[in-house]
Design an enzyme around this catalytic site. Structure first.
Site, mmCIF file in Angstrom:
data_model
loop_
_atom_site.group_PDB
_atom_site.id
_atom_site.type_symbol
_atom_site.label_atom_id
_atom_site.label_comp_id
_atom_site.label_asym_id
_atom_site.label_seq_id
_atom_site.Cartn_x
_atom_site.Cartn_y
_atom_site.Cartn_z
ATOM 1 N N HIS A 97 -3.810 24.853 -14.444
ATOM 2 C CA HIS A 97 -3.490 25.855 -14.030
ATOM 3 C C HIS A 97 -4.380 25.804 -12.144
ATOM 4 O O HIS A 97 -4.297 27.182 -11.557
ATOM 5 C CB HIS A 97 -4.467 27.055 -14.582
ATOM 6 C CG HIS A 97 -4.062 26.833 -15.794
ATOM 7 N ND1 HIS A 97 -4.759 27.987 -16.742
ATOM 8 C CD2 HIS A 97 -2.939 26.818 -16.765
ATOM 9 C CE1 HIS A 97 -4.452 27.916 -17.729
ATOM 10 N NE2 HIS A 97 -3.116 27.253 -17.827
HETATM 11 C C1 LIG Z 1 -1.271 19.454 -20.279
HETATM 12 C C2 LIG Z 1 -0.648 20.530 -19.889
HETATM 13 C C3 LIG Z 1 -0.624 22.225 -20.564
HETATM 14 C C4 LIG Z 1 -0.297 23.463 -20.420
HETATM 15 N N1 LIG Z 1 -0.520 24.393 -20.903
HETATM 16 C C5 LIG Z 1 0.026 25.190 -20.445
HETATM 17 C C6 LIG Z 1 -0.060 26.509 -21.504
HETATM 18 O O1 LIG Z 1 0.422 26.761 -22.513
HETATM 19 N N2 LIG Z 1 0.606 27.829 -20.872
HETATM 20 C C7 LIG Z 1 0.914 28.213 -19.679
HETATM 21 O O2 LIG Z 1 1.631 29.386 -19.395
HETATM 22 N N3 LIG Z 1 1.133 27.413 -18.196
HETATM 23 C C8 LIG Z 1 0.053 26.182 -19.315
HETATM 24 N N4 LIG Z 1 0.142 25.067 -17.904
HETATM 25 C C9 LIG Z 1 0.486 25.102 -17.184
HETATM 26 C C10 LIG Z 1 2.232 25.050 -16.457
HETATM 27 O O3 LIG Z 1 3.058 24.821 -17.868
HETATM 28 C C11 LIG Z 1 1.977 24.670 -15.504
HETATM 29 O O4 LIG Z 1 1.280 26.122 -13.880
HETATM 30 C C12 LIG Z 1 3.622 25.535 -14.773
HETATM 31 O O5 LIG Z 1 4.461 24.746 -15.594
HETATM 32 C C13 LIG Z 1 3.953 24.866 -13.567
HETATM 33 O O6 LIG Z 1 5.489 25.185 -13.122
HETATM 34 P P1 LIG Z 1 5.657 24.466 -11.590
HETATM 35 O O7 LIG Z 1 7.357 25.078 -12.239
HETATM 36 O O8 LIG Z 1 4.595 25.362 -10.665
HETATM 37 O O9 LIG Z 1 5.451 22.967 -11.758
HETATM 38 P P2 LIG Z 1 6.448 21.368 -12.799
HETATM 39 O O10 LIG Z 1 6.751 22.743 -14.047
HETATM 40 O O11 LIG Z 1 4.962 20.660 -12.583
HETATM 41 O O12 LIG Z 1 7.136 21.359 -11.871
HETATM 42 C C14 LIG Z 1 7.147 20.204 -10.773
HETATM 43 C C15 LIG Z 1 8.555 19.428 -10.937
HETATM 44 O O13 LIG Z 1 9.086 18.519 -10.085
HETATM 45 C C16 LIG Z 1 9.410 17.487 -10.379
HETATM 46 N N5 LIG Z 1 8.857 16.555 -9.373
HETATM 47 C C17 LIG Z 1 7.950 16.714 -8.847
HETATM 48 N N6 LIG Z 1 7.908 15.671 -7.572
HETATM 49 C C18 LIG Z 1 8.772 15.438 -7.311
HETATM 50 C C19 LIG Z 1 9.527 14.377 -6.404
HETATM 51 N N7 LIG Z 1 9.076 13.920 -5.184
HETATM 52 N N8 LIG Z 1 11.057 14.185 -6.485
HETATM 53 C C20 LIG Z 1 12.087 14.646 -7.901
HETATM 54 N N9 LIG Z 1 11.667 15.627 -8.306
HETATM 55 C C21 LIG Z 1 9.519 15.674 -8.049
HETATM 56 C C22 LIG Z 1 8.025 16.916 -11.602
HETATM 57 O O14 LIG Z 1 8.152 15.723 -11.892
HETATM 58 C C23 LIG Z 1 8.828 18.169 -12.216
HETATM 59 O O15 LIG Z 1 9.314 18.566 -13.027
HETATM 60 C C24 LIG Z 1 0.017 23.525 -19.148
HETATM 61 C C25 LIG Z 1 -0.425 22.423 -18.462
HETATM 62 C C26 LIG Z 1 -0.057 20.350 -18.165
HETATM 63 C C27 LIG Z 1 -0.423 19.973 -17.747
#
Ligand SMILES: Cc1cc2nc3c(=O)[nH]c(=O)nc-3n(C[C@H](O)[C@H](O)[C@H](O)COP(=O)(O)OP(=O)(O)OC[C@H]3O[C@@H](n4cnc5c(N)ncnc54)[C@H](O)[C@@H]3O)c2cc1C
Ligand SMILES: *[C@@H]1O[C@H](CO)[C@@H](O)[C@H](O)[C@H]1NC(C)=O
Ligand SMILES: *[C@@H]1O[C@H](CO)[C@@H](O)[C@H](O)[C@H]1NC(C)=O
Length: 617
Positions: free
Chosen positions: A552
């Site tokens: 997180h």
């Molecule tokens: C193993 C695991 C289990 C988890 N379990 C839970 C859970 O059960 N419940 C919960 O609430 N949270 C959980 N979390 C946390 C939660 O899933 C994340 O905090 C949340 O999904 C993050 O969302 P975001 O939009 O910030 O980023 P992300 O969903 O990480 O999206 C970022 C995206 O940007 C892309 N990207 C990055 N750099 C580049 C680049 N240079 N060029 C193009 N694309 C790029 C990535 O590939 C990715 O697709 C978990 C996390 C992990 C790792």
């Protein structure tokens, strides 16, 4: 009859019977046809193409934002994603643990930790992140959890206008489509948003015993996304009929064929934001697709939704960050800001594990009865253990006696997992978390051999005092950022987890869990043998050894007013001192929340869409 070596068999089953018309219906239902369409015909980028909005990263926040902005047919929206597409393994919730061992994970590791992760190879904690359409929501554990009203009120009190609980709740609701038994009329749940939230259809005997025992120990039943968080609940999951509902499945798949103004570019990795230095204005991005460099231009804004590690990395690669770090790696400074200077996370203790006297209740993803696999795959039946979200079944939100926070603001969470590292016979879970073989062999090998029923209560601390940091090793966009989370630097964080371990043991002694013979797994954690088993010092050692983050990570592009020296973006999510550049993802969350972070990512995407529409309409 059991399926051994499940992954291959499972995939074979999935793909091998494409001929069956019933299965084809299933594939359609899973959106597989759409997905294949996207693999076979990705949008091929046009050099110098121009878009109203360029969104970098198709994760939880990025997909929500792209779907909302492209509702306006006059706006051309590009959604650029480094990873590929989801497949059956992503869609099958019981396989969650395996995904960290696939190409859908960026696969980062922390720098070696002095005070935590002693049970991991080279003391390096694994820091997985989704690299696929759907982002981390496509590889996570699907727990749906928004947070406490005090969390958001604290954001607002720090000068982030518009982010109090009362102001963000409508955005949580806008994203949600709940199918939760007993909560049909709750004002805290919506039933017509894009993201499905449902009860997990498969429940073990152990979870019922745990929920009852928690109540016997004085923790009320609650809806942790409702009026009060404190207490115990069956988990609420981001699945739809027992299939993972990722950001991509929820927000993009249903609309992408109807919106010619939304262009999605998988397998495209952004290197940097292009910035006009005189005006400090973002005018496009540079990215790589199939080994070739492209640039896109924007008429309005570039929005970074690349997640808590990659959004700060991209800012720094573009000259926005701490002057010392940028100088050291030779990136010309555009705007000095404390990017990556703060990193909070939720560190857990992987345990205690309890042995019970039931049979066939522990979820071994490697040994799902073949009948269950077939009814799930062929008939779409969600009432099988394949729909278990990696074994997570219940959450309990607790106060610690040492808490200084208001009494309705939890300090600790217990996460009931119907198994342990043994649940996949020491494969994906062990590797995903970087655990040493010695840990597995000593603690879990025998459970696996004997198919002994057991469950684990992961203990998580919500409000750690330890603060980490992220910075860049060099100016190469393909290099990993250096991530030093500094877990347990503040020893009080360990004491909180110790309180949680004690409470979980107290709960295990209640009649409902005693009725299934629950007792502590009493094998000694390697490295902690010098302490008396289950003494406080033993647990302190165990906490620093079986350190298991739930990923997180937040605050690397912290939101706060321009007067706040720790802030990177404003309450409008605009990068301070810059024009046409926002960050929209979990990296803006200013403080560790009382929640898992996926729900908040969707909320941030939804709210950002309103902020942006408000400005450009
Ligand atoms: C193993 C695991 C289990 C988890 N379990 C839970 C859970 O059960 N419940 C919960 O609430 N949270 C959980 N979390 C946390 C939660 O899933 C994340 O905090 C949340 O999904 C993050 O969302 P975001 O939009 O910030 O980023 P992300 O969903 O990480 O999206 C970022 C995206 O940007 C892309 N990207 C990055 N750099 C580049 C680049 N240079 N060029 C193009 N694309 C790029 C990535 O590939 C990715 O697709 C978990 C996390 C992990 C790792
Ligand atoms: C439920 O979600 C829909 C779709 O996002 C939205 O239009 C509606 O306002 C939401 N309802 C509530 C009560 O928030
Ligand atoms: C499990 O243990 C409890 C408590 O000792 C006992 O009452 C119960 O009969 C046992 N059940 C089985 C199936 O052995």
């Amino acid at each position: 009859m059991y399926l051994v070596a499940p992954l291959t068999t499972f995939l074979f089953l999935s793909f091998g019977s494409l001929a069956s018309p019933r299965l084809f219906d299933q594939l359609q239902q899973l959106g597989a046809a759409n997905i294949l369409n996207l693999v076979l015909h990705p949008n091929v980028p046009q050099q110098q193409a121009s878009y109203d909005f360029i969104i970098v990263g198709a994760g939880a926040a990025g997909c929500a934002l792209a779907a909302r902005l492209s509702e306006n047919p006059n706006w051309r929206v590009a959604l650029i994603e480094a990873g590929g597409v989801e497949n059956f393994v992503h869609l099958t919730p019981v396989m969650a643990g395996y995904l960290q061992s696939t190409a859908s994970n960026w696969n980062y590791k922390s720098v070696p930790q002095r005070l935590s992760c002693w049970g991991m190879h080279n003391n390096e904690c694994a820091l997985p992140r989704g690299k696929v359409l759907g982002g981390t929501s496509a590889i996570n554990y699907m727990i749906y959890n928004r947070g406490n009203r005090h969390d958001f009120d604290a954001w607002a009190q720090r000068g982030n206008h518009g982010w109090s609980y009362a102001e963000v709740l409508p955005y949580f609701l806008r994203s949600e489509s709940a199918q939760l038994q007993g909560l049909e009329h709750s004002p805290y749940h919506n039933h017509s948003g894009p993201l499905n939230v449902e009860d997990v259809k498969f429940r073990s005997q152990m979870v019922h015993a745990f929920v009852d025992a928690s109540v016997q120990a004085g923790h009320p039943r609650t809806d942790y996304n409702g009026q009060t968080q404190l207490g115990v609940s069956y988990v609420q999951a981001n699945t739809l009929n027992g299939r993972r509902h990722s950001a991509f499945s929820a927000y993009i798949r249903p609309i992408r064929n109807q919106r010619s103004n939304l262009h999605i570019f998988p397998f495209s990795r952004v290197n940097r934001v292009l910035i006009e230095s005189a005006t400090k204005s973002a005018y496009g991005v540079e990215f790589v697709y199939k080994n070739k460099k492209y640039t896109f231009k924007t008429r309005r804004e570039v929005i970074l939704s690349a997640g808590a590690f990659n959004s700060p990395q991209l800012l720094m690669l573009s000259g926005i960050g701490p002057a010392d770090n940028l100088k050291a790696i030779g990136v010309p400074l555009v705007q000095a800001l404390p990017v990556g200077r703060r990193l909070y996370d939720h560190m857990c203790h992987f345990g205690p594990t309890f042995v019970v006297n039931t049979t066939g209740q522990t979820i071994y993803s490697t040994r799902v009865p073949i009948a269950e696999t077939l009814t799930y795959l062929l008939a779409g039946n969600p009432n099988t253990r394949l729909s278990s979200i990696g074994g997570v079944e219940s959450l309990a939100f607790l106060k610690s006696p040492r808490s200084k926070l208001p009494k309705d603001w939890p300090d600790l969470e217990l996460i009931l997992v119907a198994g342990s590292l043994a649940s996949d016979d020491g494969t994906g879970l062990k590797q995903g978390a970087n655990f040493k073989d010695e840990i597995y062999d000593t603690l879990y090998r025998q459970l696996e051999r004997n198919q002994q029923d057991h469950f684990t209560l992961l203990v998580m601390q919500f409000h750690p005092k330890s603060v980490g940091r992220l910075w860049l090793r060099d100016a190469n966009p393909a290099s990993w950022p250096i991530i030093d989370p500094k877990y347990f630097l503040d020893p009080e964080d360990v004491e909180f987890l110790l309180d949680g371990i004690k409470e979980s043991i107290r709960i295990s002694k209640m009649p409902a869990l005693q009725a299934i013979g629950a007792r502590l797994l009493d094998r000694l954690v390697p490295g902690c043998e010098s302490h008396r088993f289950a003494s406080d010092d033993y647990w302190r050692c165990s906490i620093r050894t079986l350190s298991y983050t739930l990923h997180h990570q937040v605050a690397t592009c912290r939101m706060g007013p321009a007067t706040d020296p720790t802030a990177v973006v404003s309450s409008q999510l605009k990068v301070h001192g810059m024009r046409r550049l926002r960050v929209v993802d979990t990296s803006v969350i200013p403080l560790p929340p009382t929640a898992h972070t996926n729900a908040a990512a969707f909320m941030i995407g939804e709210k950002a869409a309103d902020l942006i529409r408000g400005e450009w309409n």
